[in-house]
Design an enzyme around this catalytic site. Structure first.
Site, PDB file in Angstrom:
ATOM      1  N   CYS A 268       0.823  -1.285   0.037  1.00 15.09           N
ATOM      2  CA  CYS A 268      -0.017   0.040   0.073  1.00 15.09           C
ATOM      3  C   CYS A 268       0.900   1.269   0.079  1.00 15.09           C
ATOM      4  O   CYS A 268       0.513   2.439  -0.631  1.00 15.09           O
ATOM      5  CB  CYS A 268      -0.965   0.007   1.267  1.00 15.09           C
ATOM      6  SG  CYS A 268      -0.101  -0.331   3.024  1.00 15.09           S
ATOM      7  N   HIS A 511      -1.527   1.062   7.660  1.00 16.30           N
ATOM      8  CA  HIS A 511      -1.868   0.923   6.306  1.00 16.30           C
ATOM      9  C   HIS A 511      -1.674   2.557   5.452  1.00 16.30           C
ATOM     10  O   HIS A 511      -1.793   3.567   6.106  1.00 16.30           O
ATOM     11  CB  HIS A 511      -3.333   0.756   5.890  1.00 16.30           C
ATOM     12  CG  HIS A 511      -4.111   0.532   4.652  1.00 16.30           C
ATOM     13  ND1 HIS A 511      -3.521  -0.283   3.808  1.00 16.30           N
ATOM     14  CD2 HIS A 511      -4.896   1.373   4.342  1.00 16.30           C
ATOM     15  CE1 HIS A 511      -4.352   0.071   2.582  1.00 16.30           C
ATOM     16  NE2 HIS A 511      -5.067   1.108   2.782  1.00 16.30           N
TER      17      HIS A 511
END
Length: 1192
Positions: A268, A511
């Site tokens: 990510c 994330h």
């Protein structure tokens, strides 16, 4: 606690219940009447005694809404008939703060509760221009409580396409006779066709409804089986199109016009950076300018980046990054390691700059992303300044101690005054002077990347920590105040925000996603891996400032019963600003014409190929494969049987020809196709079915006589087929009659329908002893009563060898029964006696014999054949074919010169001995076979495994697939070996011990590895001599004494005396050699030394090279550090970052950090270590990642 449930809409068939409906539509037009200061229970994410957290069945937790039952206000009770007050009570402000479009209240009066059906619908009312109604399960929806929901009131055929509506609502159940008695729940939901109703399965227990006083009142909530239900409906604006969206069947391209990037595991961080660079349009155009048309390799990172950008432009679905990461050289483990985005960005820029060298765009990236900064020391009282100007590609700003971006810039250029004991030495002319030290920007780039230092070392906790403090950044800012006075100000240095890269989580987990504004005046979008959504400025700015959550009224949210604020897990860590005067240039549109033509053509080809494969898959059931063996392919075949059916003509010219035909085509149509390719009249082509025999060979069985059958019918009748394709041999008739009809030697159809089988079909193969090859020689028809020796003249004629062979040469015949069974034929026996049949293979060879036996007899190898490696017997050659193995030989990556010894392949027998293998390899590379050593290869990583031992029973088969080929050998390549050319023979090598020595040539900063061979009877002094010779370094007489020591687990273990036997050196330690420092010459007392090792944060996290260091009595540590700096070979800022500590040998002891005025000699005890606490540069400690590298 209420249970929020998404209930599927049912349409029961029933008669209306006997009751009276009362409808009150009371629009509340004045939105200002709401109380904006009202506390919002919805803002709380944890349960309290006064809250209910409700979850829909089968829906993600993202859809959790917070509801609040009735409040207990004794002094001023809320009445259910006071709709305005009740609305403020049951519809609190939402965290999302969506704009309110309309509020409506609807009351449904119900009488005769016990007469209600299991499921009831209330009257339809309108809110936001859409119909709504209450859905009631009076006796519970499979629970012992009444269930109440809000649902849209559209008929099935009236709902608009892709309809959705975001609604905050409350359902209030109240006593018509006493409006102060009520029970309510509230929620919010995105209503769609798929999620048509939302509400509360466990609204209220039935026993509390009618049978007992409600919550301290004197009467029940429902009296005389009558109750009222009020629905408070607030229609809110869906500004982004995804408010309260569950993202089922969400299409990013359709909703936003953009697509995301697929997450490979933990990529990510990569996705957020790539999206940011992609939407820096000028950068994308530059990448497209990199010349890759001559190197369209998937290992070329510039080409794979071009492909990625082109797919983001043209694809309708999320794009994979696997091609790009493979070109970086990343393996699976790298995909699951989060790396530092700043480091990745720099390395990617460096790699692209390398690719652009020598092109007109060589400096384009630097012009776009690079600015200049000056580091200076300027004397206050004399005209003396020392300065250095450097390029920068990003600016790292401190978050800690600063409230916002501008404060961080001020902190960055803050001037440090050097005075007092810290005066600056301004050369011999001015000596020590007061001075100002600092940095100042000379220019900023058009695209400014700002790295916010959210991760820092916390000295109190003695570990890296994420800084979650609130830190604000503006949409626009002026960078001019941070430039030096004489900087170019011909155009403003104003910047506007273009991208916010966000990290959500803590130090070790989290994330990454990005907020980007693709166009100058367009919307913001959130790029979260494969999902792209429209975003509000609140999400871009306020939500990513970090710090505690704030309520809509500005108050800080705290935990229930506590004053501890609830901290946001997400915060910006990288900002992308674009200079306002260059926005049009940077965000210039990228069109199809801007992409390289070869890239467009390649994707067009790949699209066409995918479409063809898709069509082929869809139509696969209509087609069947046909593999055809012809005389031509048979003549090219060099192995057993007539062909290898698993190969293609591209791989082997002897492979069968493949046809893809319709299953319903007739055999006549198939024959016509094959005949056309052979250039023959279809009447002269006959196909034979090929079947699997019991001995696992594949041979022609019978010709196909009925050409009216379909291909599928023919395939089905071939019962011995073991292939998905129809396998046939194509025979071409050698003779025709006057009408052009073929004359077949066997299986000839007669006028009466009978089939004549006079002859058997035999295939001939020729083993050529001279060329050591086996090739098909055609086919023949022979009567069964003929003798084997009668085949000789037929073979002579077919091969064109004349009527007979020269004297002393005869033909020897063999039958190829199966690959491992080749038997000689007896010349005097008949073919019937030898049990020959259609499709059998006869192998023949020319051989020398002592006496003539009609072309047959015992063979005798020639002297030339004996002296060479030639196989003189067909049976031997078949054995070789069976054990044939192609082995790839690669030079050892550490022990062989790749330029001198290249990679090559040899065709070997798996039965070949070790010595014969050495001879073959030695002959190929031109070295003595006794000086070659082989290594097996780890299949997982390609690294060399252990050296192969030279044993009497060692064969190629045993080397490549060792006996007991189990778990230990699963990763070993079975078709490749590394090889090393030795300076000595293997026999002499057996008398040597191999020792890997690390030579420290420049302090500890440079480590050179050498593999040394020392006599097993030698000592360390012999090891030193071998090192001097191998490393080509000055001898001890020329440059000073060399000492050898061992290191274990990054800590010094012991010194090795010069007379220490090498045979006793531990194989599990690192052997290190270095020049003995001059200050240590003559020092023999071991108590004057301390062991030095490196660690990061915790002494248990040791790294780097450990060594022994001389400590001096009474020496302050400030002086000791100077000697350490020289010994380490680490200089400048890198040395300044090191913290020094005394570390006790006891386990779990805390390091005692040293100050400059400490005396190490007094601080350290005999068994203590001197620890050097600094970052391990050999690996990235962020999130456990390894070294970040880009290969392609």
């Amino acid at each position: 606690m209420g249970n929020l449930t998404n209930h599927a809409l049912l349409t029961p068939s029933r008669s209306p219940s006997p009751r009276t409906d009362y409808l009150a539509n009371l629009p509340i037009r004045n939105k200002d009447d709401q109380n904006p200061q009202a506390p919002s229970p919805n803002a709380m994410l944890v349960d309290t005694p006064e809250e209910h957290i409700v979850e829909p069945n089968g829906v993600d937790n993202d859809d959790v809404a917070i509801i609040t039952p009735e409040a207990d206000e004794k002094e001023a009770p809320v009445l259910a008939t006071d709709y305005k007050t009740m609305k403020e009570h049951v519809l609190p402000a939402l965290i999302d703060e969506p704009p309110i479009l309309e509020d409506q209240v609807h009351t449904w009066e119900i009488k005769g509760w016990r007469n209600l059906n299991k499921k009831e619908h209330g009257p339809t009312f309108h809110a936001g221009g859409f119909p709504w109604r209450i859905l009631l399960f009076p006796y519970g929806n499979n629970v012992d409580q009444c269930s109440i929901y809000l649902e849209h009131g559209f008929e099935a055929d009236e709902m608009p396409e892709k309809w959705s509506c975001c609604v905050q609502f409350a359902l209030v159940l109240w006593n018509p006779n006493d409006p102060s008695i009520f029970h309510h729940h509230s929620a919010h939901h995105r209503f769609t066709k798929e999620e048509s109703d939302w509400g509360f399965t466990r609204f209220l227990e039935l026993r509390r409804l009618f049978s007992q006083p409600y919550d301290g009142s004197t009467r029940p909530l429902g009296e005389n089986e009558s109750v009222n239900i009020s629905a408070y409906v607030r229609i809110v604006e869906d500004e982004t199109g995804v408010l309260w969206h569950n993202f089922n069947n969400y299409d990013s391209k359709q909703e936003t016009g953009y697509v995301g990037l697929k997450n490979q595991g933990a990529t990510c961080y990569l996705n957020s950076l790539l999206q940011s660079l992609y939407f820096t349009n000028a950068f994308r155009k530059i990448i497209y300018q990199i010349p890759t048309e001559q190197d369209e390799s998937m290992m070329n990172s510039a080409y794979t980046l071009q492909r990625l950008f082109y797919q983001l432009q043209t694809s309708n679905t999320a794009v994979a990054t696997s091609e790009l990461t493979k070109s970086f050289g990343w393996e699976t483990r790298h995909i699951f390691e989060q790396q530092d985005v700043q480091e990745l960005s720099r390395k990617l820029m460096e790699r692209m700059e390398e690719k652009m060298k020598g092109t007109p765009h060589e400096k384009a990236l630097a012009q776009m992303f690079s600015g200049k900064i000056k580091t200076f020391i300027s004397c206050i009282n004399v005209p003396y300044e020392s300065s250095r100007v450097e390029d920068f590609w990003d600016v790292q700003l401190n978050v800690s101690g600063n409230k916002n971006l501008l404060e961080s810039f001020q902190d960055y250029i803050q001037v440090e005054k050097l005075d007092g004991e810290n005066q600056y030495y301004a050369g011999d002319e001015y000596k020590l002077q007061d001075a100002n030290k600092g940095v100042i920007f000379q220019s900023f780039p058009d695209v400014l990347h700002l790295q916010l230092k959210r991760f820092e070392y916390d000295i109190q906790r003695d570990t890296m920590m994420k800084i979650n403090a609130r830190y604000e950044f503006p949409e626009e800012f002026d960078a001019a105040p941070f430039l030096e006075k004489d900087a170019d100000r011909s155009e403003p240095w104003e910047y506007e925000l273009h991208g916010v890269l966000v990290h959500s989580g803590d130090l070790n987990t989290g994330h990454y996603y990005a907020f980007l504004k693709p166009t100058k005046d367009g919307n913001w979008y959130k790029y979260d891996d494969d999902k792209v959504t429209k975003a509000r400025k609140l999400e871009v700015l306020e939500d990513n400032f970090g710090g505690p959550f704030r309520l809509p009224n500005g108050q800080v949210r705290t935990l229930p019963q506590k004053k501890t604020p609830i901290m946001r897990p997400n915060s910006a860590y990288m900002l992308v600003y674009i200079r306002k005067s260059r926005v049009d240039q940077i965000l210039t549109p990228v069109t199809e014409e801007d992409t390289p033509p070869h890239l467009r053509n390649r994707f067009a080809e790949e699209l066409a190929a995918r479409e063809a494969r898709r069509k082929e898959r869809e139509e696969q059931h209509l087609y069947i494969g046909v593999k055809v063996v012809t005389d031509t392919t048979f003549q090219q075949h060099g192995g057993t049987d007539l062909t290898y059916f698993d190969l293609t003509p591209d791989q082997d010219p002897g492979a069968p020809i493949y046809y893809r035909v319709l299953r319903q085509d007739t055999m006549e149509q198939l024959v016509a196709k094959i005949a056309a390719d052979l250039g023959q009249d279809p009447r002269r082509v006959r196909l034979w079915i090929m079947v699997n025999r019991q001995n696992k060979t594949v041979r022609p069985d019978v010709p196909i006589m009925d050409l009216a059958l379909t291909v599928e019918e023919t395939y089905s009748k071939a019962t011995a087929q073991r292939d998905e394709s129809l396998r046939v041999w194509a025979e071409v008739a050698e003779e025709v009659n006057a009408d052009g009809e073929p004359i077949w030697p066997s299986h000839q159809a007669q006028a009466n329908g009978a089939i004549v089988k006079d002859n058997i079909l035999l295939f001939l193969k020729w083993f050529d002893v001279e060329s050591q090859t086996l090739r098909g020689a055609g086919h023949v028809y022979v009567r069964l009563d003929k003798k084997v020796e009668d085949l000789a003249p037929v073979i002579l004629k077919k091969m064109g060898w004349g009527e007979k062979l020269p004297s002393g040469e005869k033909i020897q015949l063999w039958e190829e029964i199966k690959p491992t069974m080749v038997e000689p034929l007896r010349g005097k026996e008949t073919l019937k006696a030898e049990e020959l049949q259609d499709g059998d293979i006869i192998c023949f060879q020319r051989t020398h014999v002592h006496k003539s036996r009609l072309g047959l007899g015992e063979s005798k190898p020639s002297e030339d054949a004996k002296s060479s490696d030639k196989l003189t017997d067909a049976r031997e050659y078949y054995d070789f074919l069976y054990h044939r193995k192609v082995v790839r030989f690669c030079p050892h990556p550490q022990k062989a010169d790749v330029q001198q010894y290249p990679q090559f392949e040899l065709v070997l027998s798996s039965k070949m001995s070790y010595d014969k293998l050495s001879e073959k390899v030695g002959e190929h590379i031109g070295v003595e076979p006794t000086h070659i050593r082989f290594y097996t290869i780890n299949g997982a990583n390609g690294n060399p495994r252990t050296a192969v031992k030279r044993l009497s029973n060692q064969t190629v088969e045993r080397i490549l697939t060792p006996p007991g080929y189990g778990q230990m050998n699963l990763n070993q390549l079975s078709d490749a070996l590394y090889y090393e050319v030795l300076d000595i023979s293997l026999a002499e090598l057996d008398t040597k011990k191999s020792i890997k020595v690390t030579w420290l040539s420049e302090g500890i900063t440079k480590e050179d590895q050498y593999d040394l061979l020392v006599s097993k009877s030698g000592v360390v002094e012999d090891l030193i001599e071998a090192l001097v010779k191998k490393a080509k370094i000055p001898s001890e007489e020329e440059a000073g004494q060399i000492r050898v020591f061992e290191v274990s687990n990054n800590k010094w273990y012991r010194d090795l005396e010069r007379n220490y036997p090498v045979i006793s050196i531990n194989e599990y330690t690192t052997v290190v050699a270095e020049r003995k420092p001059e200050e240590e010459i003559g020092v023999t007392d071991p108590n004057q030394y301390i062991t030095v090792f490196h660690f990061q944060n915790e002494p248990s996290r040791a790294h780097g090279m450990s060594f022994r260091f001389l400590i001096k009595e009474g020496e302050p540590f400030s002086e000791t550090k100077k000697r350490l700096e020289k010994r380490l070979g680490i200089k400048g800022k890198s040395f300044e970052k090191i913290k020094f500590a005394v570390v006790r040998r006891a386990q779990f002891s805390r390091p005692i950090y040293l100050q400059d005025d400490d005396i190490l000699y007094d601080k350290a005890e005999r068994e203590d270590y001197l620890g050097l606490d600094h970052v391990d540069r050999s690996r990235s400690t962020r999130n456990g990642g390894g070294d970040l590298f880009l290969k392609g």
